[in-house]
Design an enzyme around this catalytic site. Structure first.
Site, mmCIF file in Angstrom:
data_model
loop_
_atom_site.group_PDB
_atom_site.id
_atom_site.type_symbol
_atom_site.label_atom_id
_atom_site.label_comp_id
_atom_site.label_asym_id
_atom_site.label_seq_id
_atom_site.Cartn_x
_atom_site.Cartn_y
_atom_site.Cartn_z
ATOM 1 N N ARG A 53 0.845 -1.222 0.005
ATOM 2 C CA ARG A 53 0.055 -0.072 0.157
ATOM 3 C C ARG A 53 0.884 1.263 0.125
ATOM 4 O O ARG A 53 0.444 2.283 -0.813
ATOM 5 C CB ARG A 53 -0.980 -0.077 1.188
ATOM 6 C CG ARG A 53 -1.696 1.467 1.427
ATOM 7 C CD ARG A 53 -2.978 1.346 2.449
ATOM 8 N NE ARG A 53 -2.814 0.619 3.560
ATOM 9 C CZ ARG A 53 -2.024 0.736 4.415
ATOM 10 N NH1 ARG A 53 -1.401 1.963 4.707
ATOM 11 N NH2 ARG A 53 -2.188 -0.020 5.495
ATOM 12 N N TYR A 105 -16.289 17.428 -15.355
ATOM 13 C CA TYR A 105 -16.606 16.055 -15.687
ATOM 14 C C TYR A 105 -17.610 15.724 -14.545
ATOM 15 O O TYR A 105 -17.301 16.287 -13.122
ATOM 16 C CB TYR A 105 -15.253 14.916 -15.494
ATOM 17 C CG TYR A 105 -15.861 13.721 -15.303
ATOM 18 C CD1 TYR A 105 -16.696 12.870 -16.140
ATOM 19 C CD2 TYR A 105 -15.291 12.752 -13.979
ATOM 20 C CE1 TYR A 105 -16.909 11.600 -16.049
ATOM 21 C CE2 TYR A 105 -15.840 11.350 -13.785
ATOM 22 C CZ TYR A 105 -16.466 11.119 -14.814
ATOM 23 O OH TYR A 105 -17.048 9.610 -14.648
ATOM 24 N N ASP A 177 -6.938 19.014 -14.519
ATOM 25 C CA ASP A 177 -7.117 17.771 -14.875
ATOM 26 C C ASP A 177 -6.774 17.543 -16.502
ATOM 27 O O ASP A 177 -7.430 18.329 -17.455
ATOM 28 C CB ASP A 177 -8.719 17.755 -14.760
ATOM 29 C CG ASP A 177 -8.933 15.962 -15.010
ATOM 30 O OD1 ASP A 177 -8.288 15.581 -15.825
ATOM 31 O OD2 ASP A 177 -10.100 15.618 -14.454
ATOM 32 N N LYS A 202 -7.575 6.630 -19.386
ATOM 33 C CA LYS A 202 -8.036 7.438 -20.846
ATOM 34 C C LYS A 202 -6.845 7.063 -21.711
ATOM 35 O O LYS A 202 -6.385 6.004 -22.001
ATOM 36 C CB LYS A 202 -8.531 8.469 -20.588
ATOM 37 C CG LYS A 202 -9.598 8.870 -19.374
ATOM 38 C CD LYS A 202 -10.939 7.934 -19.662
ATOM 39 C CE LYS A 202 -11.983 7.927 -18.660
ATOM 40 N NZ LYS A 202 -11.784 8.479 -17.563
HETATM 41 O O1 P1T Z 1 -13.037 7.194 -14.307
HETATM 42 P P1 P1T Z 1 -11.857 7.708 -13.170
HETATM 43 O O2 P1T Z 1 -10.504 6.667 -14.053
HETATM 44 O O3 P1T Z 1 -11.889 7.332 -12.105
HETATM 45 O O4 P1T Z 1 -11.340 8.982 -13.982
HETATM 46 C C1 P1T Z 1 -12.591 10.238 -13.748
HETATM 47 C C2 P1T Z 1 -12.232 11.283 -14.498
HETATM 48 C C3 P1T Z 1 -11.616 12.500 -14.223
HETATM 49 N N1 P1T Z 1 -11.225 13.326 -15.080
HETATM 50 C C4 P1T Z 1 -11.800 13.300 -16.316
HETATM 51 C C5 P1T Z 1 -11.729 14.522 -17.178
HETATM 52 C C6 P1T Z 1 -12.629 12.283 -16.800
HETATM 53 O O5 P1T Z 1 -13.137 12.251 -17.865
HETATM 54 C C7 P1T Z 1 -12.689 11.157 -15.753
HETATM 55 C C8 P1T Z 1 -13.817 10.023 -16.272
HETATM 56 N N2 P1T Z 1 -14.634 10.093 -17.374
HETATM 57 C C9 P1T Z 1 -15.480 9.431 -17.917
HETATM 58 C C10 P1T Z 1 -15.410 8.016 -17.541
HETATM 59 C C11 P1T Z 1 -16.101 9.867 -19.169
HETATM 60 O O6 P1T Z 1 -16.671 8.934 -19.847
HETATM 61 O O7 P1T Z 1 -16.188 11.186 -19.364
#
Ligand code: P1T
Length: 384
Positions: A53, A105, A177, A202
């Site tokens: 962890r 988001y 972000d 992503k």
């Molecule tokens: O899904 P996660 O890895 O927890 O990420 C969250 C997140 C944070 N910031 C941005 C700009 C994002 O687009 C996302 C996640 N977005 C999607 C799942 C989506 O389809 O827009």
């Protein structure tokens, strides 16, 4: 790694930084250290790893690679993008105030409003394309300006340098972000940001096979606070997930170039289609943020949004009719995805001032042959 001449370029660092051949076996690829714990020579005497962890060698490799790509001093990997954003907000205290974009988001909005307000954090959401609006909602308690650029889903371009100057004058931190741009497309620390966050799920992962997140910082004090939170809360990724992101990172440069080339062609096609009311792509010369994007970004990215004429019904018909574009949440993988934000990714904004247009479609343009992608959209739009 061996210096070539000066600092290696982005594509080279993506393949080598944090990932030298394994010192014990010569393995060219960083091993998946699938272990929860580590043998100690004497109580408290170990080789930098005592419990996974706290630290794991595969995660360390990823964290070094992430820091290198964002040109920051420290990288931290998390179990998801949301865990990474949550770690950034852990630097704040009850009573503090956060400013975020009015097109953030949906999950970030949900975290700020539905989770963190209960812990005494206040948030304001404003149109950050107008930095004076940020200035107008600043309070003495404002401790964090959370920028997302390009925004999700309207692909607004926000001026990181201008917003950082405003925040810094009031002693607030700036986090960006950078999920949509990827570090190939934009490096926010260069423009004055204090922290960069990613959903590495992503473009960095790039293959829609892992959920993972990251924070990169330059400042040692911020790094210490985040590292404490990472270990104390424990939202850490497992070694296999770190390994998948490391593998994705190696090709992020070539992928981003192809995503952007395909997205530019798809955006131009949509802009000329009679059934499309409006197209949002920062690479289009009539996008309101085009000039800023050309200055701030090295690549306009692979995301395109558009409003279909005929509102929600027409948009849903198109979304249900594509064959190559897969109707799914998320983005940034090699395969093209289609999203109806109002009912999918941004459904948590329903009824809030941030609610999105029901006729909006968001395309994550993949790296298939662009002719096939356009032919697919063409047949689907014929049913709008
Ligand atoms: O899904 P996660 O890895 O927890 O990420 C969250 C997140 C944070 N910031 C941005 C700009 C994002 O687009 C996302 C996640 N977005 C999607 C799942 C989506 O389809 O827009």
């Amino acid at each position: 790694m061996r210096a070539v001449s000066g600092r290696p370029r982005f594509e080279t660092r993506a393949i080598h930084d944090g990932q030298p051949p394994d010192p014990t076996t010569g393995a060219v690829i960083v091993p998946i250290y699938q272990t929860s714990t580590y043998a100690q020579e004497a109580p408290g005497r170990h080789r930098g790893y005592d419990y996974s962890r706290t630290a794991n060698p595969t995660r360390t490799a990823l964290e070094v690679a992430l820091a290198s790509l964002e040109e920051g001093a420290h990288g931290l990997a998390f179990a998801s993008g949301m865990a990474a954003i949550s770690a950034v907000t852990s630097l704040l205290n009850p009573g503090d105030h956060v400013i975020a974009p009015d097109d953030v988001y949906g999950g970030t909005y949900r975290l700020l409003v539905r989770v963190l307000e209960r812990y005494g954090l206040q948030s304001s959401f404003v149109d950050m394309t107008r930095p004076e609006q940020v200035e107008a909602v600043m309070r003495p308690q404002t401790r964090l300006v959370l920028i997302e650029t390009p925004t999700n889903p309207y692909l607004k371009i926000l001026d990181i340098a201008a917003l950082s100057t405003i925040a810094r004058a009031r002693g607030a931190l700036v986090a960006v972000d950078n999920t949509f741009a990827s570090p190939y497309g934009q490096q926010p620390l260069r423009w004055g940001a204090d922290l960069v966050v990613h959903s590495t799920t992503k473009y960095l992962g790039g293959h829609s096979d892992v959920v993972n997140g990251a924070v990169v910082v330059d400042r040692d004090d911020l790094h210490a606070g985040l590292r404490f939170h990472q270990n104390a809360v424990g939202a850490v990724p497992g070694p296999f997930d770190c390994w998948l992101v490391l593998r994705g990172i190696k090709t992020v440069g070539v992928r981003m170039r192809q995503h952007a080339a395909n997205a530019a062609a798809v955006a131009a096609y949509l802009a000329s289609h009679p059934r499309i009311e409006r197209v949002f792509y920062p690479g289009l010369s009539d996008h309101p943020g085009h000039a800023l994007a050309a200055r701030q970004m090295t690549c306009f990215g692979g995301m395109v949004s558009c409003v279909v004429r005929g509102g929600a019904e027409a948009a849903v018909r198109v979304a249900s009719a594509t064959r190559l574009f897969i109707l799914a949440e998320s983005l940034g993988g090699v395969e093209s995805l289609l999203d109806h934000p109002a009912s999918m990714t941004h459904a948590s904004l329903a009824g809030s001032p941030l609610q999105v247009d029901a006729g909006l479609l968001r395309l994550s343009v993949g790296i298939e042959h662009v002719d096939d992608l356009i032919a697919d959209l063409d047949q689907a739009l014929a049913r709008a």
